[in-house]
Write an enzyme that holds these catalytic residues in place. Structure first.
Site, PDB file in Angstrom:
ATOM      1  N   HIS A   1       0.826  -1.200   0.000  1.00 48.83           N
ATOM      2  CA  HIS A   1       0.000   0.000   0.000  1.00 48.83           C
ATOM      3  C   HIS A   1       0.868   1.262   0.000  1.00 48.83           C
ATOM      4  O   HIS A   1       0.591   2.217  -0.736  1.00 48.83           O
ATOM      5  CB  HIS A   1      -0.931   0.007   1.207  1.00 48.83           C
ATOM      6  CG  HIS A   1      -1.870  -1.157   1.247  1.00 48.83           C
ATOM      7  ND1 HIS A   1      -2.671  -1.444   2.332  1.00 48.83           N
ATOM      8  CD2 HIS A   1      -2.155  -2.119   0.321  1.00 48.83           C
ATOM      9  CE1 HIS A   1      -3.386  -2.521   2.077  1.00 48.83           C
ATOM     10  NE2 HIS A   1      -3.085  -2.950   0.870  1.00 48.83           N
TER      11      HIS A   1
ATOM     12  N   TYR B   1       3.998   5.169  -5.930  1.00 51.51           N
ATOM     13  CA  TYR B   1       3.801   5.005  -7.371  1.00 51.51           C
ATOM     14  C   TYR B   1       2.852   6.071  -7.912  1.00 51.51           C
ATOM     15  O   TYR B   1       3.085   6.638  -8.990  1.00 51.51           O
ATOM     16  CB  TYR B   1       3.239   3.603  -7.615  1.00 51.51           C
ATOM     17  CG  TYR B   1       2.870   3.276  -9.038  1.00 51.51           C
ATOM     18  CD1 TYR B   1       3.811   3.324 -10.070  1.00 51.51           C
ATOM     19  CD2 TYR B   1       1.566   2.877  -9.349  1.00 51.51           C
ATOM     20  CE1 TYR B   1       3.456   3.001 -11.377  1.00 51.51           C
ATOM     21  CE2 TYR B   1       1.214   2.545 -10.648  1.00 51.51           C
ATOM     22  CZ  TYR B   1       2.161   2.612 -11.656  1.00 51.51           C
ATOM     23  OH  TYR B   1       1.806   2.290 -12.954  1.00 51.51           O
TER      24      TYR B   1
ATOM     25  N   HIS C   1      -8.100  -7.308   6.617  1.00 50.84           N
ATOM     26  CA  HIS C   1      -7.399  -6.897   7.839  1.00 50.84           C
ATOM     27  C   HIS C   1      -8.405  -6.684   8.973  1.00 50.84           C
ATOM     28  O   HIS C   1      -8.191  -7.131  10.102  1.00 50.84           O
ATOM     29  CB  HIS C   1      -6.635  -5.588   7.615  1.00 50.84           C
ATOM     30  CG  HIS C   1      -5.573  -5.664   6.582  1.00 50.84           C
ATOM     31  ND1 HIS C   1      -4.823  -4.567   6.201  1.00 50.84           N
ATOM     32  CD2 HIS C   1      -5.121  -6.693   5.819  1.00 50.84           C
ATOM     33  CE1 HIS C   1      -3.971  -4.924   5.253  1.00 50.84           C
ATOM     34  NE2 HIS C   1      -4.131  -6.214   5.014  1.00 50.84           N
TER      35      HIS C   1
ATOM     36  N   GLU D   1      -8.133   1.106  10.658  1.00 52.32           N
ATOM     37  CA  GLU D   1      -8.463   0.417   9.411  1.00 52.32           C
ATOM     38  C   GLU D   1      -9.971   0.276   9.199  1.00 52.32           C
ATOM     39  O   GLU D   1     -10.420   0.121   8.071  1.00 52.32           O
ATOM     40  CB  GLU D   1      -7.782  -0.956   9.388  1.00 52.32           C
ATOM     41  CG  GLU D   1      -6.258  -0.846   9.372  1.00 52.32           C
ATOM     42  CD  GLU D   1      -5.569  -2.179   9.179  1.00 52.32           C
ATOM     43  OE1 GLU D   1      -4.939  -2.384   8.139  1.00 52.32           O
ATOM     44  OE2 GLU D   1      -5.672  -3.021  10.094  1.00 52.32           O
TER      45      GLU D   1
END
Length: 365
Positions: A140, A146, A247, A210
């Site tokens: 991630h 990126y 997760h 999360e």
């Protein structure tokens, strides 16, 4: 024909050694050495079999099925859109704010996994999943690098936004205070206080970070994707969302499993503190949404995110067996479909991406 025992294949082993190994293989495991989620007296990371917690192994297998790499996602259309004039300043703000938050949040989660959680979870199959999750957190963070690199953004500004934007800094601060005690070299889960602090850490990272803090950002970024804009960024956020749903499921199973094995742990005081901390997280996430959307974009506004964050928080409380607080409707029902990438077939002229082979993920909005 008599079957040759597998153990006899040990090269160079004497009969006495083979006999000792065979005896060890059939010897009952003493209760004190039996598998536990925390506080097992012996932690043998390689002693995976026999599995005790099948749910942990299933989460690990789902993670493996969901594997992806950021650089496999084409970014050409995103680059052209970002360099053009079609995106408004408010839309650019949404994108930059979320890249700034997630780039820091993913590293906080990874650090907590490696430096705090892994040490104190004493079950091998759970540790196997934690290793997989830590790798996914690295993927991630790679994705945000990126994206920043592809769009030609100021990487320093994005990756240091947690120092410049108060609504991001306050969310991060809530999480870091939960890690501080667990990182103390003298910390142990063997005491009731230590076990409680460890569960608080797990709730903070799995359920709040999360399970709550990530979800308004997912909805914002995937709103671009639904409108056929910033499709490369959106595709990566889809993959991240799918990972995060696993997760969250693992984390809730781990928390509930520890509570089941330590029945005196889940006290009224801890339940009340958990509910209070979730409420504080909701306040911080609503403030973050208002900061990202001061005027609203893409048909989104801060009011919708107030309902969404409250709806999500209620679902998290339910999974911990706690009373809900808000009763707010879900303004983004389409989010429940996003995690299932098996439906994606050459969307937006990108190549077909079918990483998930047979995982059956459950979705809780």
């Amino acid at each position: 024909m008599t079957a040759t025992p597998i153990i006899s294949s040990a090269a160079g082993a004497t009969p006495d050694v083979l006999a000792a190994l065979a005896a060890a293989a059939t010897r009952p495991v003493p209760p004190s050495l039996d598998k536990r989620l925390i506080n097992a007296r012996a932690v043998d990371v390689n002693q995976l079999m026999p599995l005790k917690y099948e749910w942990a192994w299933e989460h690990y297998l789902n993670g493996c099925r969901n594997h992806w790499q950021p650089q496999e996602v084409p970014m050409g259309r995103d680059i052209a859109l970002w360099r053009g004039t079609e995106l408004s300043d408010d839309e650019r703000r949404v994108i930059l704010r979320n890249l700034g938050f997630f780039s820091t949040a993913e590293s906080l989660v990874a650090n907590n996994l490696i430096l705090a959680i892994f040490k104190h979870v004493t079950n091998p199959e759970c540790r196997q999943y934690l290793l997989r999750q830590a790798f996914e957190e690295a993927i991630h963070t790679h994705a945000f690098h990126y994206i920043v690199e592809s769009l030609g953004l100021d990487g320093h500004a994005v990756f240091h936004m947690h120092r410049e934007v108060n609504t991001i800094a306050e969310k991060d601060a809530l999480e870091m205070e939960l890690t501080e005690a667990v990182l103390d070299p003298a910390f142990s889960t063997a005491t009731p206080q230590g076990a409680r602090q460890f569960v608080e850490n797990l709730i903070g990272y799995y359920v709040i970070m999360e399970g709550i803090f990530f979800y308004s950002g997912f909805a914002m970024m995937l709103s671009f994707h639904r409108q056929n804009r910033m499709t490369g960024v959106g595709q990566q956020f889809q993959y991240i969302l799918r990972d995060e749903s696993t997760h969250l499921s693992f984390g809730v199973d781990l928390i509930n499993g520890i509570i089941a094995e330590n029945p005196g742990l889940w006290t009224p005081a801890l339940r009340e503190e958990t509910s209070r901390r979730v409420a504080r997280a909701v306040e911080l996430e609503i403030a973050y949404a208002e900061d990202c959307l001061p005027r609203g974009v893409l048909g989104l506004n801060a009011g919708l995110f107030r309902d969404y964050v409250q709806h999500v928080a209620d679902r998290r409380l339910e999974r911990l067996g706690l009373p809900t607080r808000y009763g707010s409707p879900n303004p983004f029902p389409w989010m429940s479909e996003t995690v299932d990438l098996r439906k994606e077939k050459n969307f937006f002229e990108t190549r077909v991406t079918e990483y998930q082979s047979s995982a059956a993920l459950t979705w809780d909005d």
